[in-house]
Design an enzyme around this catalytic site. Structure first.
Site, PDB file in Angstrom:
ATOM      1  N   TYR A 239      -0.903   0.078   3.845  1.00  0.00           N
ATOM      2  CA  TYR A 239      -0.163   0.471   5.046  1.00  0.00           C
ATOM      3  C   TYR A 239      -0.698   1.757   5.662  1.00  0.00           C
ATOM      4  O   TYR A 239      -0.192   2.197   6.690  1.00  0.00           O
ATOM      5  CB  TYR A 239       1.326   0.619   4.729  1.00  0.00           C
ATOM      6  CG  TYR A 239       1.980  -0.688   4.392  1.00  0.00           C
ATOM      7  CD1 TYR A 239       1.477  -1.468   3.363  1.00  0.00           C
ATOM      8  CD2 TYR A 239       3.069  -1.164   5.093  1.00  0.00           C
ATOM      9  CE1 TYR A 239       2.048  -2.673   3.029  1.00  0.00           C
ATOM     10  CE2 TYR A 239       3.654  -2.367   4.769  1.00  0.00           C
ATOM     11  CZ  TYR A 239       3.136  -3.118   3.741  1.00  0.00           C
ATOM     12  OH  TYR A 239       3.716  -4.318   3.414  1.00  0.00           O
TER      13      TYR A 239
ATOM     14  N   LYS B 178      -0.338  -4.675 -10.002  1.00  0.00           N
ATOM     15  CA  LYS B 178      -1.399  -5.675 -10.167  1.00  0.00           C
ATOM     16  C   LYS B 178      -2.601  -4.987 -10.822  1.00  0.00           C
ATOM     17  O   LYS B 178      -3.752  -5.161 -10.411  1.00  0.00           O
ATOM     18  CB  LYS B 178      -1.747  -6.253  -8.793  1.00  0.00           C
ATOM     19  CG  LYS B 178      -2.523  -7.542  -8.825  1.00  0.00           C
ATOM     20  CD  LYS B 178      -1.720  -8.733  -9.312  1.00  0.00           C
ATOM     21  CE  LYS B 178      -2.616  -9.942  -9.454  1.00  0.00           C
ATOM     22  NZ  LYS B 178      -1.939 -11.077 -10.099  1.00  0.00           N
TER      23      LYS B 178
ATOM     24  N   ASP C 235       3.163 -10.229 -10.084  1.00  0.00           N
ATOM     25  CA  ASP C 235       3.461 -11.638  -9.779  1.00  0.00           C
ATOM     26  C   ASP C 235       4.489 -12.185 -10.767  1.00  0.00           C
ATOM     27  O   ASP C 235       5.399 -12.936 -10.392  1.00  0.00           O
ATOM     28  CB  ASP C 235       2.195 -12.510  -9.710  1.00  0.00           C
ATOM     29  CG  ASP C 235       1.151 -12.147 -10.745  1.00  0.00           C
ATOM     30  OD1 ASP C 235       1.262 -11.068 -11.345  1.00  0.00           O
ATOM     31  OD2 ASP C 235       0.227 -12.942 -10.966  1.00  0.00           O
TER      32      ASP C 235
ATOM     33  N   ASP D 108       7.256  -3.900  -0.593  1.00  0.00           N
ATOM     34  CA  ASP D 108       7.738  -4.449   0.678  1.00  0.00           C
ATOM     35  C   ASP D 108       8.153  -5.906   0.477  1.00  0.00           C
ATOM     36  O   ASP D 108       9.255  -6.330   0.834  1.00  0.00           O
ATOM     37  CB  ASP D 108       6.600  -4.343   1.716  1.00  0.00           C
ATOM     38  CG  ASP D 108       7.052  -4.671   3.121  1.00  0.00           C
ATOM     39  OD1 ASP D 108       8.267  -4.823   3.344  1.00  0.00           O
ATOM     40  OD2 ASP D 108       6.186  -4.778   4.011  1.00  0.00           O
TER      41      ASP D 108
ATOM     42  N   ASP E 244      12.252  -7.520  -0.208  1.00  0.00           N
ATOM     43  CA  ASP E 244      12.873  -8.542   0.648  1.00  0.00           C
ATOM     44  C   ASP E 244      13.316  -9.732  -0.193  1.00  0.00           C
ATOM     45  O   ASP E 244      14.394 -10.294   0.014  1.00  0.00           O
ATOM     46  CB  ASP E 244      11.905  -8.999   1.744  1.00  0.00           C
ATOM     47  CG  ASP E 244      12.084  -8.210   3.034  1.00  0.00           C
ATOM     48  OD1 ASP E 244      12.461  -7.012   2.936  1.00  0.00           O
ATOM     49  OD2 ASP E 244      11.861  -8.761   4.126  1.00  0.00           O
TER      50      ASP E 244
END
Ligand code: NAI
Length: 492
Positions: free
Chosen positions: A139, A186, A219, A243, A247
């Site tokens: 970002y 990750k 994941d 992010d 959600d």
């Protein structure tokens, strides 16, 4: 990493709050929330400010006028409605502008099952917080087209950025009486960037022995959130992972209409609903103000008004439990009422106690103060061992290898490997790699550079440039004896 810890919290008694109503349903939900706070006796003095569509229309390309920025700087606390990112008024998102201008590096999203809001997970006692790094990672928005058909976005992760978010997460865990911190990364694939969050997380958590902690591959974390969300307490992630998973997490407990959030920084805290401006229902008086109301509850705790926060939370929970007068998004079909009626019901329930609010001891969050300096981390030793040069070519790897070897002849370098999107394709191919016109050529210094390394690199680039377009160079360094770069798949 040697900042002096301080007890400076963004919790000082600052009853003045900048209120940005925002766009679409923003003004409706902001009005509703202010009514509830006033009725509950919240001692907040509001200072109204503008951001978003109205600012863009006036030609302010950041979406946030000077007056608004001054108000935020003065008050240090913001309650904000959703801001549109209008198409055609410029490229900036006013939300991102505000977060970045005030370095609100921590995004905190509580994920809690609410009474009366039925979901496939009802009864599972979901009650965790996602702590997302808010200003770094992909970002940072540093993107380049490297060839006409190949794009690149830089994932910038800093050690101090990881430490800040981890210290925030542990402070939050302790302030809320939580017991377990999950660092989800990750790191198995991105050893330097995501790995930095994992390593820094583990280091910070060693300072908090009372908190249980674990690392989870992100994941699997997504999978675990769907399979067994009740196992989580505090989950910390880098910006993009956070992010997406925050959600997902909001969806587990009823979605956007009820999901609150806080953006926290050193001198500033901004509270907002997770949802956007919902233009389809704007102006109809039917929007659900719960998400902004719960954000305001977080804000009240932040400024130290625990009693009002508790009163409002209980009144809201009683209202949801009883299930009368709910807005259309959470009411049974055809039973939704206007925002005003829902708010009236919450206000009428002020003073009543719910049995569903989990017992949780909230205390002010004591954030570490991060001085405004240029953070610098020294290394005892540094070696420059080579360079990666990214070249554009439509030739096959064998032909490119021949030309690049020839280019390096007589230079200070030898060609070690060529890779395509991270997989070695020369001197041997690691697999059946699909080829595009974007190659990374790894050149190593034949001997440790003694003289002017920059001149030697420039010489190499000049030689390469005679045969190929090159678009990007990375130095290959070793800090304190350890490689500061990764190897391609299949690279020896
Ligand atoms: P959205 O969150 O506005 O709407 C998604 C869906 O949820 C719609 O069906 C909407 O009607 C419903 N919804 C959202 N909030 C609700 C509420 N309080 N009560 C009842 N229903 C509600 O997302 P969308 O449509 O993707 O974005 C619309 C605009 O909002 C865009 O310009 C976007 O850039 C902006 N946005 C701003 C955010 C912020 O200020 N933090 C966050 C997300 C989007």
């Amino acid at each position: 990493m040697d900042a002096t810890p301080s007890s400076l919290a963004v919790t000082a008694n600052r009853p003045k709050v900048t209120a940005i109503a925002g766009d679409g349903i923003g003004p409706e939900v902001m009005r509703a929330v202010r009514e509830v706070l006033a009725a509950a006796g919240g001692a907040v003095e509001w200072e109204d400010a503008v951001a978003g569509a109205e600012a863009f229309r006036k030609g302010i390309h950041t979406g946030a006028p000077r007056d608004t920025l001054d108000s935020i700087a003065r008050n240090g606390v913001v309650l904000k409605g959703p801001l549109e990112t209008p198409v055609g008024y410029g490229e900036n998102s006013a939300n991102v502008t505000l977060r970045k201008m005030f370095e609100m590096y921590g995004n905190v999203r509580p994920v809690r099952e609410l009474p009366g809001v039925r979901t496939p997970y009802t009864g599972r006692n979901i009650d965790f917080v996602v702590v997302r790094e808010n200003v770094e990672d992909l970002y940072a928005g540093i993107e380049h087209m490297q060839t006409p058909g190949v794009a690149q976005c830089l994932k910038i992760i800093t050690e101090v950025g990881c430490e800040r978010i981890m210290r925030l997460a542990t402070a939050l865990a302790e302030a809320e009486g939580r017991r377990r911190v999950t660092v989800a990364t990750k790191a198995n694939i991105m050893k330097q960037t995501e790995g930095m969050m994992k390593r820094t997380g583990e280091a910070v958590l060693r300072d908090h022995p009372a908190l249980a902690h674990e690392h989870m591959i992100v994941d699997n974390c997504a999978h675990q959130m769907v399979i067994r969300p009740e196992q989580f307490d505090v989950v910390v992630m880098t910006n993009m992972n956070g992010d997406i998973l925050s959600d997902l997490a909001a969806g587990l407990v009823g979605g956007l209409g009820i999901a609150p959030s806080a953006n926290l920084g050193d001198g500033c805290a901004m509270f907002e609903a997770v949802h956007g401006s919902a233009p389809q229902i704007a102006g109809k008086g039917v929007a659900n103000p719960t998400a902004l109301l719960l954000s305001a509850v977080m804000m009240l705790r932040h400024i130290g008004d625990f009693a009002t926060a508790r009163r409002i939370e209980h009144a809201l929970y009683v209202t949801l439990e009883e299930g009368k007068d709910l807005t259309g998004d959470i009411a049974p079909p055809d039973r939704g009422v206007p925002t005003a009626a829902y708010v009236e019901r919450i206000i009428a329930n002020l003073g009543r106690e719910s049995t569903s609010v989990p017992a949780r001891e909230y205390r002010p969050i004591a954030l570490k103060h991060w001085p405004q300096i240029t953070w610098y981390k020294a290394a005892a030793t540094r070696e420059l061992v080579g360079v990666d040069v990214f070249v554009e070519s439509e030739r096959d790897p064998r032909a490119i290898g021949i030309t690049l070897q020839a280019a390096a002849e007589g230079s200070a370098f030898t060609l070690k490997a060529i890779s395509s999107r991270g997989t070695q394709v020369w001197p041997e191919a690691a697999g059946h790699t699909f080829l595009v016109d974007h190659f990374r050529a790894r050149f190593m210094f034949k001997d440790a550079p003694k003289g002017d390394a920059v001149a030697e690199i420039t010489d190499l680039l000049t030689r390469i440039g005679r045969q190929h377009r090159w678009m990007h160079l990375e130095k290959l360094q070793r800090f304190d004896g350890a490689d500061a770069f990764t190897r391609a798949q299949g690279e020896g």
